[in-house]
Scaffold this active site. Structure first.
Site, PDB file in Angstrom:
ATOM      1  N   ASP A  65      33.704  42.128  34.945  1.00 19.10           N
ATOM      2  CA  ASP A  65      33.713  40.919  34.263  1.00 19.10           C
ATOM      3  C   ASP A  65      32.253  40.285  34.447  1.00 19.10           C
ATOM      4  O   ASP A  65      31.546  39.822  33.720  1.00 19.10           O
ATOM      5  CB  ASP A  65      34.301  40.109  34.876  1.00 19.10           C
ATOM      6  CG  ASP A  65      35.960  39.988  35.027  1.00 19.10           C
ATOM      7  OD1 ASP A  65      36.411  40.637  34.021  1.00 19.10           O
ATOM      8  OD2 ASP A  65      36.717  39.654  35.939  1.00 19.10           O
ATOM      9  N   HIS A 110      36.683  40.398  38.455  1.00 20.87           N
ATOM     10  CA  HIS A 110      36.782  41.949  38.259  1.00 20.87           C
ATOM     11  C   HIS A 110      35.338  42.438  38.108  1.00 20.87           C
ATOM     12  O   HIS A 110      34.499  41.443  37.607  1.00 20.87           O
ATOM     13  CB  HIS A 110      37.319  42.444  37.007  1.00 20.87           C
ATOM     14  CG  HIS A 110      38.993  41.955  36.785  1.00 20.87           C
ATOM     15  ND1 HIS A 110      39.194  40.719  36.134  1.00 20.87           N
ATOM     16  CD2 HIS A 110      40.085  42.630  36.767  1.00 20.87           C
ATOM     17  CE1 HIS A 110      40.344  40.773  35.740  1.00 20.87           C
ATOM     18  NE2 HIS A 110      41.064  41.804  36.211  1.00 20.87           N
TER      19      HIS A 110
HETATM   20  C1  XLS Z   1      46.812  40.778  33.800  1.00 23.47           C
HETATM   21  C2  XLS Z   1      46.772  40.346  35.201  1.00 23.47           C
HETATM   22  C3  XLS Z   1      45.044  40.346  35.557  1.00 23.47           C
HETATM   23  C4  XLS Z   1      45.031  40.353  37.031  1.00 23.47           C
HETATM   24  C5  XLS Z   1      43.554  40.727  37.675  1.00 23.47           C
HETATM   25  O1  XLS Z   1      47.760  40.385  33.153  1.00 23.47           O
HETATM   26  O2  XLS Z   1      47.053  39.012  35.457  1.00 23.47           O
HETATM   27  O3  XLS Z   1      44.344  39.457  35.133  1.00 23.47           O
HETATM   28  O4  XLS Z   1      45.092  39.052  37.551  1.00 23.47           O
HETATM   29  O5  XLS Z   1      43.364  42.114  37.463  1.00 23.47           O
END
Ligand code: XLS
Ligand code: NI
Ligand code: NI
Length: 439
Positions: A106, A103
Site C-alpha cells: 500500500d 500493507h
Molecule cells: C480483506 C482483509 C484485509 C486485511 C489485511 O478482506 O480484511 O484487508 O485486514 O490484509
C-alpha cells in the site's frame, strides 16, 4: 504539491456534542471524556487503514475506479508514494485518529525485483517515520500484501510452488522489519489466497502444514528481530478464495492449537468476515474471548443483501454496542484497536467523503461505547445471565464444575430426583427490549 494541503476543506474535527448539526464534528466521540474510568480515546483506539482510504480507487467488478484523489498522480513512483503518505497523515491528524495500519505494497511501489522493492519500502518508511514523529500518530499494525501480485495466484505460504513460499517469507520478513522500525504495536496475517478454488487440484493437508511452518518461521524471526508487537491472524471464510483456511475464529484457534502456536497469536476479528462466515460479529468475538485470544478488531460492516465483503463504514449502533460490550468485558484493548477496514462507496468519490465516513464510524463506536457502559451499569443483562446459570453455583452443578461428579453419581442423583423439567424462560424479547431502552 508537497506543501499544498491535500484536504483544504477539512478542519481539525472537534467534539461538539449530540445536538450539533455540523457534519464535520463529532457528536459522540469526545476523546478526553471518561467512560468506566478510562478516556474514550484509549477505549476506542481508532485506526485508519491505508489500503482502502489511500489506495482504493473505488472500482468494482463492473466499473473502473471513481475516486478523486488530487494529491495522487497515479504513478508508481516513490515520490508519489511519499506525497500520498503526507496526505494520509494530514488526513489522520485532522481527523484525530491515533493509529493507522498498512500493507507493505500500500505504502510503497513494487520494484523490478525483490531488492528494488525492499529499497522502495525503506524509502517510504522514512517518510512514514517522519510523519509519525511530527503528528504522534502510531502504527497499530503492519502486514504484507501476499495476494495482489500474479506470483501469488496459487497462494503464498500455501502455494503449490516452493519458490513462491520463499518469496512470501522474504516479503513478510521485510514487512516485519519495517513494522518494527516504525514502532508498530502489532503485525497481522490475513491469508487472502491461503485457501483453494477447487479441491481437485489441492493437497489440503500439505498446504496446511506449509502454512503452519510459515507462521512458525515468522514467530522465530520475530524473536530474533526483538519485535515485541502482537501477532494477529485475521479470519475470513472466502473471497477471493472459495475456501480460506483461516475461515473463522474457531478454525483459526484450532489451527493454532494444532501447530502449537496459540501462545504467539491473537485474533483480529472483522465484522464483515464474521457475517460472510455465517456468524454474527458477537459470536466471533465470544469465541475469541473464550480462548483469551481477542486481540484487535477490523471495524466495518457488511450489507444484508450483498453476499460479499462490502467493507462498509460501521454506522449501525446496535452492532457497535454489541462489539463494545465485549471489548469492555475484556477490560479494553491492550495492543489492538478499532481499525476501520472500511471503504467509502463507489458513489462517494470525493476526498471529503473519506472524512464523513470516518466521522460516522467514530461516532457510531463512541455511541456504542456509551450505550454498552450504560447497559453494564444497569446490570440487568449480566444479572440475567448469572441467574440463568445459578444451578451451577451449588449442589450438583458445582460438583460437576469441580470435577467431582461422574456418570454413576449423576445417574444416582437423577434416579432420586426423578426428572428434570425446564425451569427458566430464555426471555430473548425481554432482553432485546432492555438494549433498546439504552439506544
Ligand atoms: C480483506 C482483509 C484485509 C486485511 C489485511 O478482506 O480484511 O484487508 O485486514 O490484509
Ligand atoms: Ni481486514
Ligand atoms: Ni475484509
Amino acid at each position: 504539491m508537497a506543501d499544498k494541503e491535500a484536504f483544504p476543506d477539512l478542519p481539525k474535527i472537534q467534539y461538539e456534542g449530540p445536538k450539533s448539526k455540523n457534519p464535520l464534528a463529532f457528536r459522540h466521540y469526545n476523546p478526553e471524556e471518561e467512560v468506566e474510568g478510562r478516556k474514550m480515546r484509549d477505549h476506542l483506539r481508532f485506526s485508519v487503514v491505508y489500503w482502502h482510504t489511500f489506495r482504493g480507487a473505488l472500482a468494482d467488478p463492473f466499473g473502473v475506479g471513481t475516486a478523486v484523489r488530487p494529491w495522487d498522480d497515479g504513478s508508481d513512483s516513490v515520490e508519489n508514494a511519499r506525497r500520498r503518505a503526507r496526505a494520509a497523515f494530514e488526513f489522520m491528524e485532522k481527523l484525530g485518529a491515533p493509529y493507522y495500519a498498512f500493507h507493505d505494497r500500500d505504502v510503497a511501489p513494487e520494484g523490478a525485483n525483490l531488492k528494488e522493492t525492499n529499497s522502495n519500502l525503506d524509502a517510504v518508511a522514512e517518510t512514514l517515520k517522519e510523519e509519525q514523529e511530527r503528528t504522534g500518530i502510531r502504527l497499530l499494525w503492519g502486514t504484507a500484501c501476499l495476494f495482489i501480485h500474479p506470483r501469488f495466484v496459487h497462494g503464498a505460504a500455501t502455494s503449490c510452488q516452493a519458490d513462491v513460499f520463499a518469496y512470501a517469507a522474504a516479503q513478510v520478513k521485510k514487512a516485519m522489519e519495517v513494522t518494527h522500525y516504525l514502532g508498530g504495536e502489532g503485525y497481522t496475517f490475513w491469508g487472502g489466497r491461503e485457501g483453494y478454488g477447487t479441491l481437485l487440484n489441492t493437497d489440503l493437508k500439505r498446504e496446511l502444514d506449509h502454512l503452519g511452518r510459515f507462521l512458525r518461521m515468522a514467530v522465530d524471526y520475530k524473536r530474533k528481530l526483538g519485535f515485541k508487537g502482537q501477532f494477529y491472524i485475521e479470519p475470513k471464510p472466502k473471497e477471493p478464495t472459495k475456501h480460506q483456511y483461516d475461515s473463522d475464529a474457531a478454525a483459526c484457534l484450532n489451527f493454532l492449537r494444532e501447530q502449537d502456536l496459540l501462545g504467539d497469536f491473537k485474533l483480529n476479528i472483522e465484522t464483515n468476515h464474521a457475517t460472510l462466515a455465517g456468524h454474527t460479529m458477537e459470536h466471533e468475538l465470544e469465541v475469541a474471548l473464550a480462548a483469551d485470544a481477542l486481540g484487535s478488531i477490523d471495524a466495518n460492516m457488511g450489507d444484508q443483501l450483498l453476499g460479499w465483503d462490502t467493507d462498509q463504514f460501521p454506522t449501525d449502533v446496535y452492532q457497535t454496542t454489541q462489539v463494545m460490550l465485549r471489548v469492555l468485558r475484556m477490560g479494553g484493548f491492550s495492543t489492538g484497536g478499532l481499525n476501520f477496514d472500511a471503504k467509502v462507496r463507489r458513489e462517494s468519490f470525493e476526498p471529503m467523503d473519506l472524512a464523513y465516513a470516518h466521522i460516522a464510524g467514530m461516532d457510531a463506536f463512541a455511541r456504542g461505547l456509551k450505550v454498552a457502559a450504560a447497559l453494564r451499569a444497569d446490570g440487568r443483562l449480566r444479572e440475567f445471565v448469572e441467574e440463568r446459570y445459578a444451578s451451577w453455583d451449588s449442589g450438583i452443578g458445582a460438583q460437576i464444575e469441580r470435577g467431582e461428579a461422574d456418570f454413576e453419581s449423576l445417574e444416582r442423583h437423577m434416579l432420586e430426583q426423578g426428572d428434570a423439567a425446564p425451569r427458566r424462560s430464555g426471555r430473548q424479547e425481554y432482553l432485546e427490549n432492555i438494549i433498546n431502552q439504552f439506544i
